[in-house]
Design a protein around this motif. Structure first.
Motif, PDB file in Angstrom:
ATOM      1  N   ALA A 286       0.841  -1.199   0.000  1.00 62.56           N
ATOM      2  CA  ALA A 286       0.000   0.000   0.000  1.00 62.56           C
ATOM      3  C   ALA A 286       0.869   1.239   0.000  1.00 62.56           C
ATOM      4  O   ALA A 286       1.899   1.289   0.676  1.00 62.56           O
ATOM      5  N   ASP A 287       0.440   2.207  -0.779  1.00 61.90           N
ATOM      6  CA  ASP A 287       1.069   3.520  -0.826  1.00 61.90           C
ATOM      7  C   ASP A 287       0.419   4.364   0.269  1.00 61.90           C
ATOM      8  O   ASP A 287      -0.736   4.766   0.149  1.00 61.90           O
ATOM      9  N   LEU A 288       1.165   4.626   1.337  1.00 63.55           N
ATOM     10  CA  LEU A 288       0.605   5.363   2.468  1.00 63.55           C
ATOM     11  C   LEU A 288       0.282   6.813   2.116  1.00 63.55           C
ATOM     12  O   LEU A 288      -0.514   7.458   2.806  1.00 63.55           O
ATOM     13  N   LYS A 289       0.892   7.315   1.073  1.00 65.58           N
ATOM     14  CA  LYS A 289       0.673   8.707   0.676  1.00 65.58           C
ATOM     15  C   LYS A 289      -0.171   8.826  -0.588  1.00 65.58           C
ATOM     16  O   LYS A 289      -0.206   9.883  -1.227  1.00 65.58           O
ATOM     17  N   ALA A 290      -0.878   7.765  -0.935  1.00 62.81           N
ATOM     18  CA  ALA A 290      -1.721   7.803  -2.141  1.00 62.81           C
ATOM     19  C   ALA A 290      -2.727   8.948  -2.081  1.00 62.81           C
ATOM     20  O   ALA A 290      -3.042   9.569  -3.093  1.00 62.81           O
ATOM     21  N   TRP A 291      -3.196   9.230  -0.883  1.00 64.21           N
ATOM     22  CA  TRP A 291      -4.193  10.295  -0.705  1.00 64.21           C
ATOM     23  C   TRP A 291      -3.656  11.665  -1.125  1.00 64.21           C
ATOM     24  O   TRP A 291      -4.424  12.565  -1.470  1.00 64.21           O
TER      25      TRP A 291
ATOM     26  N   ALA B  55      -4.790   1.547   4.664  1.00 63.60           N
ATOM     27  CA  ALA B  55      -3.979   0.726   3.765  1.00 63.60           C
ATOM     28  C   ALA B  55      -4.247  -0.756   4.002  1.00 63.60           C
ATOM     29  O   ALA B  55      -4.448  -1.530   3.065  1.00 63.60           O
ATOM     30  N   ILE B  56      -4.260  -1.139   5.267  1.00 64.22           N
ATOM     31  CA  ILE B  56      -4.486  -2.549   5.609  1.00 64.22           C
ATOM     32  C   ILE B  56      -5.903  -2.965   5.239  1.00 64.22           C
ATOM     33  O   ILE B  56      -6.126  -4.046   4.681  1.00 64.22           O
ATOM     34  N   ARG B  57      -6.881  -2.110   5.518  1.00 59.63           N
ATOM     35  CA  ARG B  57      -8.271  -2.424   5.137  1.00 59.63           C
ATOM     36  C   ARG B  57      -8.396  -2.581   3.627  1.00 59.63           C
ATOM     37  O   ARG B  57      -9.010  -3.532   3.134  1.00 59.63           O
ATOM     38  N   SER B  58      -7.826  -1.639   2.897  1.00 56.99           N
ATOM     39  CA  SER B  58      -7.933  -1.668   1.434  1.00 56.99           C
ATOM     40  C   SER B  58      -7.337  -2.943   0.861  1.00 56.99           C
ATOM     41  O   SER B  58      -7.937  -3.588  -0.014  1.00 56.99           O
ATOM     42  N   CYS B  59      -6.158  -3.315   1.345  1.00 54.81           N
ATOM     43  CA  CYS B  59      -5.512  -4.518   0.831  1.00 54.81           C
ATOM     44  C   CYS B  59      -6.269  -5.780   1.231  1.00 54.81           C
ATOM     45  O   CYS B  59      -6.315  -6.751   0.472  1.00 54.81           O
ATOM     46  N   GLY B  60      -6.881  -5.766   2.409  1.00 54.84           N
ATOM     47  CA  GLY B  60      -7.687  -6.921   2.824  1.00 54.84           C
ATOM     48  C   GLY B  60      -8.878  -7.135   1.904  1.00 54.84           C
ATOM     49  O   GLY B  60      -9.197  -8.267   1.521  1.00 54.84           O
ATOM     50  N   ILE B  61      -9.538  -6.040   1.545  1.00 56.72           N
ATOM     51  CA  ILE B  61     -10.678  -6.144   0.627  1.00 56.72           C
ATOM     52  C   ILE B  61     -10.203  -6.632  -0.736  1.00 56.72           C
ATOM     53  O   ILE B  61     -10.814  -7.515  -1.349  1.00 56.72           O
ATOM     54  N   ALA B  62      -9.092  -6.068  -1.221  1.00 53.28           N
ATOM     55  CA  ALA B  62      -8.558  -6.484  -2.522  1.00 53.28           C
ATOM     56  C   ALA B  62      -8.142  -7.947  -2.505  1.00 53.28           C
ATOM     57  O   ALA B  62      -8.327  -8.667  -3.498  1.00 53.28           O
ATOM     58  N   ALA B  63      -7.599  -8.398  -1.381  1.00 51.86           N
ATOM     59  CA  ALA B  63      -7.178  -9.793  -1.271  1.00 51.86           C
ATOM     60  C   ALA B  63      -8.357 -10.739  -1.481  1.00 51.86           C
ATOM     61  O   ALA B  63      -8.251 -11.737  -2.206  1.00 51.86           O
ATOM     62  N   GLN B  64      -9.481 -10.435  -0.849  1.00 49.28           N
ATOM     63  CA  GLN B  64     -10.647 -11.299  -1.015  1.00 49.28           C
ATOM     64  C   GLN B  64     -11.159 -11.252  -2.454  1.00 49.28           C
ATOM     65  O   GLN B  64     -11.545 -12.277  -3.014  1.00 49.28           O
ATOM     66  N   THR B  65     -11.119 -10.078  -3.060  1.00 49.51           N
ATOM     67  CA  THR B  65     -11.512  -9.964  -4.473  1.00 49.51           C
ATOM     68  C   THR B  65     -10.630 -10.861  -5.334  1.00 49.51           C
ATOM     69  O   THR B  65     -11.127 -11.596  -6.197  1.00 49.51           O
ATOM     70  N   ILE B  66      -9.321 -10.802  -5.098  1.00 47.93           N
ATOM     71  CA  ILE B  66      -8.380 -11.616  -5.878  1.00 47.93           C
ATOM     72  C   ILE B  66      -8.676 -13.105  -5.698  1.00 47.93           C
ATOM     73  O   ILE B  66      -8.732 -13.862  -6.678  1.00 47.93           O
TER      74      ILE B  66
END
Length: 199
Positions: free
Chosen positions: A80-85, A123-134
């Motif tokens: 995750a890019d912590l500064k994406a925002w 970041a952790i939440r976003s990647c967790g959601i993406a992980a389940q999608t994958i």
């Protein structure tokens, strides 16, 4: 494959066949991953895909010898890019009217500016959601997967040249199962985990 069938049949596979995924299949999987929701649509996940066998072998070593990493067709390091925002946030809302876009970008800056805890948590939440999608997309494509958190995050980060303002959140390995998963260990009943309106 029906969504519910994918959910019910998805298992964490520990042994994979020697199989090469096509570039189109990998792209199809990642195109599904980037449809995963993120707070303020900041799309802060970053996916490092690993197909090179030498690199998979090294990551397997850094995963305490877990062979599924070396055997899988594809290793996805979810970062995750912590500064994406703060990286041109207008682009996350380019398809909405300017007034709405300006309002949303202002909200992003207000929420995240100076808030390192929120950066990391989102970041952790976003990647967790993406992980389940994958994993569900992989299952629907006829592939199996295994989510992984048992590895040396720092050394894997160094191996993939992780930028300083990024974090590694987890990995997913994808491939064709060499053998079925063991029977489910046992699900606790809904009555133990679901509460209506309050605890």
């Amino acid at each position: 494959m029906d969504t519910f069938d994918a959910i019910k049949s998805r298992r964490s596979i520990k042994s994979f066949k020697n199989h090469e995924m096509t570039e189109d299949e990998i792209n199809q999987l990642l195109e599904a991953a980037i449809l995963s929701p993120t707070s303020y649509n900041i799309q802060n996940w970053r996916f490092v895909i690993v197909t090179e066998q030498k690199l998979k072998d090294r990551i397997s070593e850094l995963s305490y010898g877990q062979r599924q990493v070396a055997e899988a067709s594809l290793v996805i390091v979810l970062c995750a890019d912590l500064k994406a925002w703060d990286r041109n946030p207008e682009r996350y809302w380019k398809n909405v009217p300017e007034e709405s876009r300006n309002y949303l970008v202002s909200g992003i800056r207000q929420a995240y500016s100076g808030n390192e805890t929120l950066e990391k948590e989102q970041a952790i939440r976003s990647c967790g959601i993406a992980a389940q999608t994958i994993m569900l997309a992989a299952k629907s494509m006829g592939y199996d997967s295994c989510p992984m958190e048992g590895f040396d995050y720092g050394k894997v980060g160094n191996l993939i040249n992780l930028p300083d303002d990024h974090i590694v959140t987890m990995m997913i390995v994808v491939g064709k199962a060499a053998k079925e998963a063991a029977p489910r260990g046992g699900q606790i009943p809904l009555s133990d985990v679901v509460f209506e309106n309050s605890f």
